[in-house]
Design an enzyme around this catalytic site. Structure first.
Site, PDB file in Angstrom:
ATOM      1  N   GLY A 137     -16.076  72.196 -33.718  1.00 20.08           N
ATOM      2  CA  GLY A 137     -16.068  72.984 -35.042  1.00 20.08           C
ATOM      3  C   GLY A 137     -17.691  73.660 -35.327  1.00 20.08           C
ATOM      4  N   GLY A 145     -18.273  76.465 -32.638  1.00 20.48           N
ATOM      5  CA  GLY A 145     -18.185  77.630 -31.453  1.00 20.48           C
ATOM      6  C   GLY A 145     -17.508  78.765 -33.284  1.00 20.48           C
TER       7      GLY A 145
END
Ligand SMILES: Cc1ncc(COP(=O)(O)OP(=O)(O)O)c(N)n1
Ligand SMILES: Cc1nc(C(=O)O)sc1CCOP(=O)(O)O
Ligand SMILES: [Mg+2]
Length: 577
Positions: free
Chosen positions: A286, A288
């Site tokens: 998560g 990015g």
């Protein structure tokens, strides 16, 4: 054309709502207005200052358009990010990460879901695409009603869905766009196939204010170009910028053999190499989505691109560092804790209970002078008071240095937690925050309780000193948990303290909606009388000298607690008679 706009710029300033904008002289702005690529002239202008985008102006905006952007005192329009992405059932990435990142950064987030994934920390077990029609319906619902500042895209799983999104973006040309070109999950599962690359390159990227690919995504968008060094990242950023996005952030998290976490930002003119120490953790699922959402959130607040990227990177680092040992699921890649709380809340006490007014029975208030005179540390004094029967403790260290106060408070917190007794700090919200105390006690000339509540949040205990029913009412309105009423009797502990007597105490108890603790000149000889006034919300007595200005704190506390238990017993007998 730019000069024809300068006359009406002042009304448009509100529309752009960029903080940095207000510092730019209007004259300079008229030179800075640059028509935005791909948009009809006279419609939308990017504001460049020192060659950086600092805002957007709609040349056809009217004063009415600008009105909702103005804070009129009672209504505040909040910065708003719309995320167009997939749902992650594991809660670590996608829509769920975007919502948490925006909330953590203080920005409102609405959602358009493009796909629902069955996913956990092991991998992606299934994907169900939302129909193009329903993606369009969600976009319409949000954009027709709400003022969105920035659109952030994540998983766009089909060409049709990208086209639907582009259609909406054309209708709202002022929306800033952050494109996170999600193609493969952290577990290596494909979330958007190669068929979408053409529409990305040709239509979505030219519309983007910033593109945030990782190395794999950058390579895919560039037709398989190898990116193995920081130098390759510079080249990739430049080549991707040529495809149309105004800024490109190539993320080097997966760069082999790199000690630092290096990202390269290119704004079309300058490169920025952003470095941070790499956090050693597997809990990266998560990151990015979080980074892109955080950039979107900062842009929505009005930050220029470079500062939005810097803040977002720092936020991701902090969450990675904080979350490095948390365990959620059995797979190789766990999620982040966006609010930096889960670990702390578990470690601190295991459990948080709501404030119990019964804890006010014997309220021990420390005094640094008294402890000094008797040659004992605050921690020892607090421990003895609790072992003698104190049910709540307040550190009232009027003449302590801040650093010493915090250290003492931290030690006392450990003691109090081990006995399950709440610890409050007198006056000092900063000290309470620093030692994660259970709450704060403030008087009429201290920080207002309403503000203390805002700063400490809903879980902490707040007490307010009151000498009148009006003050008690105010404390209730302000969100306090209890009030301290006094001085019931004259005291030498607090200078120039007005005495309200038993009558004053009773008058306040009768009207107060909050539980009451009595204070001032109370000890072994009069505690029973005070508790006998017959007010059901009078929960206990707060004492300083009766416990702490005695040779044996433990013994004095024990005797006082017995008196209070006897007074409670008597009142029960009276009630049942
Ligand atoms: C339980 C309790 N009640 C009253 C006070 C007094 O607070 P305040 O009026 O702010 O005065 P100082 O304690 O700050 O001198 C209290 N501390 N605790
Ligand atoms: C801290 C304090 N606040 C008071 C108030 O009236 O609000 S009286 C007081 C001092 C209480 O000390 P002792 O128990 O030694 O009398
Ligand atoms: Mg005070």
């Amino acid at each position: 054309m730019a000069s024809s706009l300068s006359a009406s710029l002042s009304s448009h300033v509100c529309l752009a709502r960029k903080e940095s904008f207000s510092r730019v002289p209007v004259k300079a702005l008229s030179r800075c207005l640059v028509p935005r690529k791909g948009l009809p002239e006279k419609r939308c202008f990017r504001i460049l200052y020192n060659r950086k985008i600092i805002g957007a102006v709609d040349s056809m905006a009217t004063r009415e358009d600008a009105t909702p952007a103005i804070n009129d005192g009672s209504k505040i329009r909040v910065p708003h990010v719309l995320t167009v992405a997939g749902s992650d059932s594991g809660g670590g990435a996608g829509i769920q990460a975007d919502l948490k990142a925006c909330a953590a950064r203080g920005v409102y987030c609405s959602t358009v879901i493009t796909a629902v994934t069955a996913q956990n920390t092991v991998g992606v077990q299934g994907v169900s695409l939302v129909s193009e029609e329903f993606v369009a319906e969600q976009l319409k619902s949000v954009l027709s009603d709400m003022h969105v500042d920035v659109v952030k895209t994540g998983m766009l799983p089909s060409v049709g869905i990208v086209k639907v999104l582009l259609h909406s973006l054309n209708e709202f040309p002022n929306l800033a766009l952050v494109v996170d070109p999600v193609m493969v999950s952290t577990s290596g599962d494909v979330l958007a196939g190669p068929s979408i690359i053409d529409v990305f390159r040709e239509e979505l990227l030219p519309r983007a204010d910033i593109l945030t690919p990782n190395l794999c995504e950058a390579s895919t968008l560039l037709g398989g170009k190898q990116i193995k060094t920081v130098g390759d990242m510079y080249q990739a950023a430049k080549l991707l910028h040529d495809m149309g996005p105004r800024n490109v952030l190539v993320k080097g998290g997966d760069l082999p053999d790199s000690f630092d976490a290096v990202d390269v930002l290119f704004d079309g003119e300058e490169f920025y190499e952003l470095r941070a120490a790499r956090v050693k953790t597997c809990n990266t699922h998560g990151t990015g989505c979080t980074l892109a959402s955080c950039i979107a959130a900062e842009l929505a607040k009005g930050s220029p691109i470079l500062s939005a990227v810097k803040v977002a990177k720092r936020f991701v680092e902090a969450t990675l560092d904080y979350s490095k040992e948390i365990v959620v699921g059995n797979g190789p890649q766990g999620p982040l804790d966006h609010f930096l709380r889960i670990k702390k809340d578990i470690q601190v006490s295991g459990k948080h209970w709501a404030f119990d007014p019964k804890s006010l029975v014997l309220y021990a208030v420390t005094d640094s002078g008294m402890n000094r005179n008797w040659g004992r540390s605050i921690m020892v004094a607090v421990k003895d008071a609790i072992e003698g029967g104190a049910t709540i403790v307040q550190l009232r260290e009027k003449d302590a240095e801040t650093g010493d106060f915090i250290e003492a408070a931290k030690s006392c917190m450990e003691v109090c937690r081990s006995y399950g007794v709440p610890l409050l700090i007198n006056d000092r919200v900063d000290v309470a925050l620093a030692c994660d105390a259970d709450g704060v006690h403030v008087g009429q000339s201290d920080m207002p309780a309403r503000l203390v509540r805002t700063i400490l949040g809903p879980d902490k205990i707040i007490g307010v000193s009151c000498k009148t029913p009006d003050q008690a009412h105010r404390a209730w309105v302000d969100g306090a948990d209890y009030i301290g009423c006094g001085g019931v009797y004259p005291t030498n502990t607090k200078e120039n303290n007005r005495t309200i007597g038993l009558d004053g105490l009773k008058a306040i108890c009768l009207t107060s909606k909050l539980p009451v603790v009595a204070i001032g000149g109370i000890g072994l000889l009069n505690a029973g009388t005070v508790m006998g006034i017959g007010a059901p919300n009078l929960e206990g007595v707060a004492v300083v000298s009766a416990i702490f200005d005695r040779e044996c704190i433990l013994e004095e506390a024990r005797k006082l607690r017995l008196v209070l238990e006897e007074a409670k017993h008597q009142s029960l007998v009276r009630e049942s008679a």
